[in-house]
Design a protein around this motif. Structure first.
Motif: not given
Length: 381
Positions: A115-131
């Motif tokens: 399930a890591h790809p979906s977790i990484a995509a969700f968290g990665g996009m959220f954190l990328l927007m913060i940055f």
């Protein structure tokens, strides 16, 4: 001050390590200790960013963050979240997922890893927007001025951060996701899954961040109309500012919890490199989460972010790096030590840059004071 802020963390550490010994012996003690250190090192930048948001809240909401927020962070993200991942991915009930975590740990780890790809995509996009929203904003203090000045100018373009995030997601889905890493070293095509999860992360950021920003702006408007509010109080009219402050604090709190969830994705996944025992994992990550939260409050109460003005910059650059790392790990494995060191190095660099800035200002102030004293003496003569 130190005991007051970290008291609960010390208590939870003692109880957690004792439980680890009773459950898994001294081997369990060592695993929980390592996991605690891992969580703190990976999430230190989380504490700095949290502090920047938490300082806008009053003492009541800071207490809520340390009580209700801890329950959500420790039990929700470090215990319930991995179980929910397994339940959803394996399409089984939560009770069955818990039994699987306790009785068939290898299979449980396999389901979480898959399930890591979906977790990484969700968290990665959220954190990328913060940055992106941070670097595109024109700020009073600039750490890497050669980079931040042009980015602040580009930030005047509407929706630029959203466009860049979508481009990054599209590239990730068509490159990393087409050969996503799965349990056992095999690779499968997860492009559609990554796209859906990434868009969900982006929508979550826009909704929660937008609501918190809206109510925060409303609160600032109310503060600028302070005189009108005082007149309303005098006449007995109901003052809307209190309600707006409550809503603003609530959505900032909600934003903090989603932010913490995004950070915890990396810690939970990295924990499987050390153990697949759900009990030891929850104990170790829970202890680490307590220290991250106590550190957040400590930074606020000490005014550290006001004294060391580049710390927030370093933390947000670490967030950007973590977002990229999460997206890359869709296909490639990256050791958790690298993930932790990136954040520590960037925050340490920003801290020493702040120290040098404070020394320069102090030296300039001392020279200015000396000049004033000489002027006063010569005038008196």
């Amino acid at each position: 001050m130190l005991l007051k802020t970290f008291g609960w963390s010390f208590a939870v550490t003692a109880l957690g390590l004792l439980a680890a010994v009773l459950y898994g012996g001294w081997a369990g003690f060592g695993i929980v200790a390592i996991l605690s250190i891992l969580e703190i090192s990976v999430s230190f930048d989380n504490a700095v960013v949290n502090a920047g948001i938490l300082k806008k809240m009053n003492a009541f909401w800071q207490k809520i963050f340390l009580t209700v927020g801890v329950l959500i962070a420790v039990f929700g993200m470090r215990l319930v979240f991995p179980v929910v991942i397994v339940a959803v991915s394996a399409r089984i009930g939560p009770v069955e997922a818990v039994q699987l975590a306790l009785d068939e740990q290898d299979k449980y780890q396999q389901l979480v890893t898959d399930a890591h790809p979906s977790i990484a995509a969700f968290g990665g996009m959220f954190l990328l927007m913060i940055f992106l929203d941070f670097v595109f904003e024109d700020r009073e203090f600039k750490w890497l001025a050669w980079l931040e000045r042009p980015l602040a100018k580009l930030g005047k373009i509407d929706m630029l951060s959203v466009c860049i995030a979508l481009i990054v997601l599209l590239v990730s889905a068509t490159t990393f996701a087409t050969h996503a890493h799965q349990y056992g070293g095999i690779h499968v095509d997860k492009a559609q899954t990554v796209l859906i999860a990434g868009i969900a992360g982006l929508i979550t950021y826009l909704v929660v961040g937008g609501l918190s920003g809206y109510f925060e702006n409303k609160l600032e408007e109310e503060e600028r109309e302070h005189e009108a509010e005082e007149a309303a109080r005098t006449s007995g009219t109901k003052v809307p500012a209190v309600v707006m402050a409550g809503k603003a604090a609530f959505f900032l709190f909600l934003y903090l919890e989603v932010l913490d969830a995004s950070f915890s994705f990396d810690g939970v996944i990295a924990a499987f490199a050390i153990t697949n025992d759900i009990v030891l994992m929850s104990l170790g990550l829970g202890i680490g989460a307590m220290y991250v939260r106590s550190l957040t409050v400590y930074l606020v109460r000490q005014g550290t972010l006001d004294d060391y003005v580049y710390l927030e910059h370093g933390a947000h650059y670490a967030i950007g790096a973590l977002a990229v790392i999460l997206l890359v790990t869709i296909q490639y494995e990256i050791h958790e030590v690298i993930t932790g060191l990136v954040g520590v190095v960037l925050i340490g660099w920003s801290f020493f840059s702040s120290v040098r800035r404070n020394r320069r200002l102090a030296a300039a102030g001392a020279r200015g004071a000396g000049s004033d004293e000489k002027t006063e003496v010569s005038s008196g003569v």
